[in-house]
Design a protein around this motif. Structure first.
Motif, PDB file in Angstrom:
ATOM      1  N   LYS A 153      13.961  29.061  28.517  1.00 18.33           N
ATOM      2  CA  LYS A 153      15.449  30.028  27.593  1.00 18.33           C
ATOM      3  C   LYS A 153      16.509  28.743  27.782  1.00 18.33           C
ATOM      4  O   LYS A 153      16.171  27.477  28.895  1.00 18.33           O
ATOM      5  CB  LYS A 153      15.617  30.625  29.282  1.00 18.33           C
ATOM      6  CG  LYS A 153      15.210  31.865  29.002  1.00 18.33           C
ATOM      7  CD  LYS A 153      14.599  33.075  29.996  1.00 18.33           C
ATOM      8  CE  LYS A 153      13.844  34.288  29.731  1.00 18.33           C
ATOM      9  NZ  LYS A 153      14.162  35.701  30.623  1.00 18.33           N
ATOM     10  N   ILE A 154      17.600  28.780  27.625  1.00 16.75           N
ATOM     11  CA  ILE A 154      18.565  27.658  27.588  1.00 16.75           C
ATOM     12  C   ILE A 154      19.708  28.673  27.930  1.00 16.75           C
ATOM     13  O   ILE A 154      20.377  30.201  26.869  1.00 16.75           O
ATOM     14  CB  ILE A 154      18.894  27.268  26.426  1.00 16.75           C
ATOM     15  CG1 ILE A 154      19.436  25.971  26.578  1.00 16.75           C
ATOM     16  CG2 ILE A 154      18.799  28.108  25.032  1.00 16.75           C
ATOM     17  CD1 ILE A 154      19.555  24.668  25.488  1.00 16.75           C
ATOM     18  N   TRP A 155      20.845  27.828  28.388  1.00 17.86           N
ATOM     19  CA  TRP A 155      22.347  28.607  28.754  1.00 17.86           C
ATOM     20  C   TRP A 155      22.782  27.874  29.377  1.00 17.86           C
ATOM     21  O   TRP A 155      22.770  26.704  28.778  1.00 17.86           O
ATOM     22  CB  TRP A 155      22.130  29.937  29.626  1.00 17.86           C
ATOM     23  CG  TRP A 155      21.711  29.919  30.575  1.00 17.86           C
ATOM     24  CD1 TRP A 155      22.928  29.663  32.243  1.00 17.86           C
ATOM     25  CD2 TRP A 155      20.452  29.468  31.381  1.00 17.86           C
ATOM     26  NE1 TRP A 155      22.213  29.072  32.926  1.00 17.86           N
ATOM     27  CE2 TRP A 155      21.152  29.006  32.868  1.00 17.86           C
ATOM     28  CE3 TRP A 155      19.018  29.477  31.090  1.00 17.86           C
ATOM     29  CZ2 TRP A 155      19.398  29.016  34.159  1.00 17.86           C
ATOM     30  CZ3 TRP A 155      18.272  29.423  31.635  1.00 17.86           C
ATOM     31  CH2 TRP A 155      18.643  28.873  33.451  1.00 17.86           C
ATOM     32  N   ALA A 156      24.345  28.137  28.708  1.00 23.22           N
ATOM     33  CA  ALA A 156      25.943  27.195  29.402  1.00 23.22           C
ATOM     34  C   ALA A 156      26.308  28.053  30.610  1.00 23.22           C
ATOM     35  O   ALA A 156      26.888  29.330  30.632  1.00 23.22           O
ATOM     36  CB  ALA A 156      26.609  26.779  28.104  1.00 23.22           C
ATOM     37  N   GLU A 157      26.650  27.055  31.824  1.00 23.69           N
ATOM     38  CA  GLU A 157      27.680  27.518  32.436  1.00 23.69           C
ATOM     39  C   GLU A 157      29.010  26.326  32.200  1.00 23.69           C
ATOM     40  O   GLU A 157      28.840  25.155  32.449  1.00 23.69           O
ATOM     41  CB  GLU A 157      26.984  27.698  33.879  1.00 23.69           C
ATOM     42  CG  GLU A 157      25.755  28.529  33.467  1.00 23.69           C
ATOM     43  CD  GLU A 157      25.016  28.762  35.194  1.00 23.69           C
ATOM     44  OE1 GLU A 157      25.520  27.663  35.992  1.00 23.69           O
ATOM     45  OE2 GLU A 157      24.445  29.615  35.247  1.00 23.69           O
ATOM     46  N   ASN A 158      29.852  27.351  32.866  1.00 23.73           N
ATOM     47  CA  ASN A 158      31.394  25.694  33.396  1.00 23.73           C
ATOM     48  C   ASN A 158      30.582  25.216  34.623  1.00 23.73           C
ATOM     49  O   ASN A 158      30.523  26.480  35.498  1.00 23.73           O
ATOM     50  CB  ASN A 158      32.460  27.011  33.213  1.00 23.73           C
ATOM     51  CG  ASN A 158      32.429  26.755  31.378  1.00 23.73           C
ATOM     52  OD1 ASN A 158      32.179  26.244  30.842  1.00 23.73           O
ATOM     53  ND2 ASN A 158      33.246  28.376  31.429  1.00 23.73           N
TER      54      ASN A 158
END
Length: 174
Positions: A153-158
């Motif tokens: 899985k891949i995701w972005a977070e600040n």
């Protein structure tokens, strides 16, 4: 234009399933080290950006070395594009719940919270990155396809500091 068309062809092949991954037992740790050597020679010099690698050991996976290298390349090139000169990109590698987690954190412009999921769709560019820095919004979509083809899985977070973004992906341990 040729470079753009090659990225588009690669994305179409991945999406249609016509490009098979070449799976081998590889060291994820060494793959990241190899990529950093490449990046420091090709991508980071002009802006004097430093890449730091933090790893908790030698981690082996079953994966496609070239494809996973492309994931790192796409993520780090975005980080370099949207980070200020003389900043730092940190790549972390750790075990997390039966998987390995790779985190690429930068000190760039960040991404509005409402756009964190959209940045992985075809041709999407964040409202903060439509600055003429280049790109057509394909790199993170291609990275997502490759990671998902590996069962991850891949995701972005600040970043909690309010400066920059982290792109995180997981891969299965062997």
């Amino acid at each position: 234009m040729k470079n753009l068309s090659m990225h588009l062809i690669g994305a179409v092949k991945l999406q249609s399933g016509s490009k098979a991954l070449i799976l081998d037992t590889i060291s994820l740790t060494q793959l990241i080290r190899d990529f950093i050597d490449e990046a420091e020679g090709l991508y980071t010099n002009e802006k004097q950006i430093k890449i730091i690698f933090e790893s908790g050991g030698e981690f082996m996976i079953r994966g496609d070395y070239e494809a996973l290298g492309q994931v790192l390349r796409n993520i780090v090139m975005n980080s370099v594009k949207y980070s200020p000169a003389k900043s730092t990109i940190t790549i972390g590698l750790e075990k997390a719940k039966g998987q390995y987690r790779v985190t690429v954190s930068d000190e760039g412009v960040g991404i509005p919270d409402e756009e964190l999921e959209q940045i992985f769709t075809h041709f999407y560019q964040s409202s903060r990155t439509k600055t003429g820095a280049g790109g057509v919004g394909m790199g993170l979509n291609i990275a997502k396809q490759i990671v998902e083809a590996h069962g991850g899985k891949i995701w972005a977070e600040n970043n909690p500091s309010g400066i920059g973004t982290s792109i995180i992906f997981t891969l299965q341990k062997i």
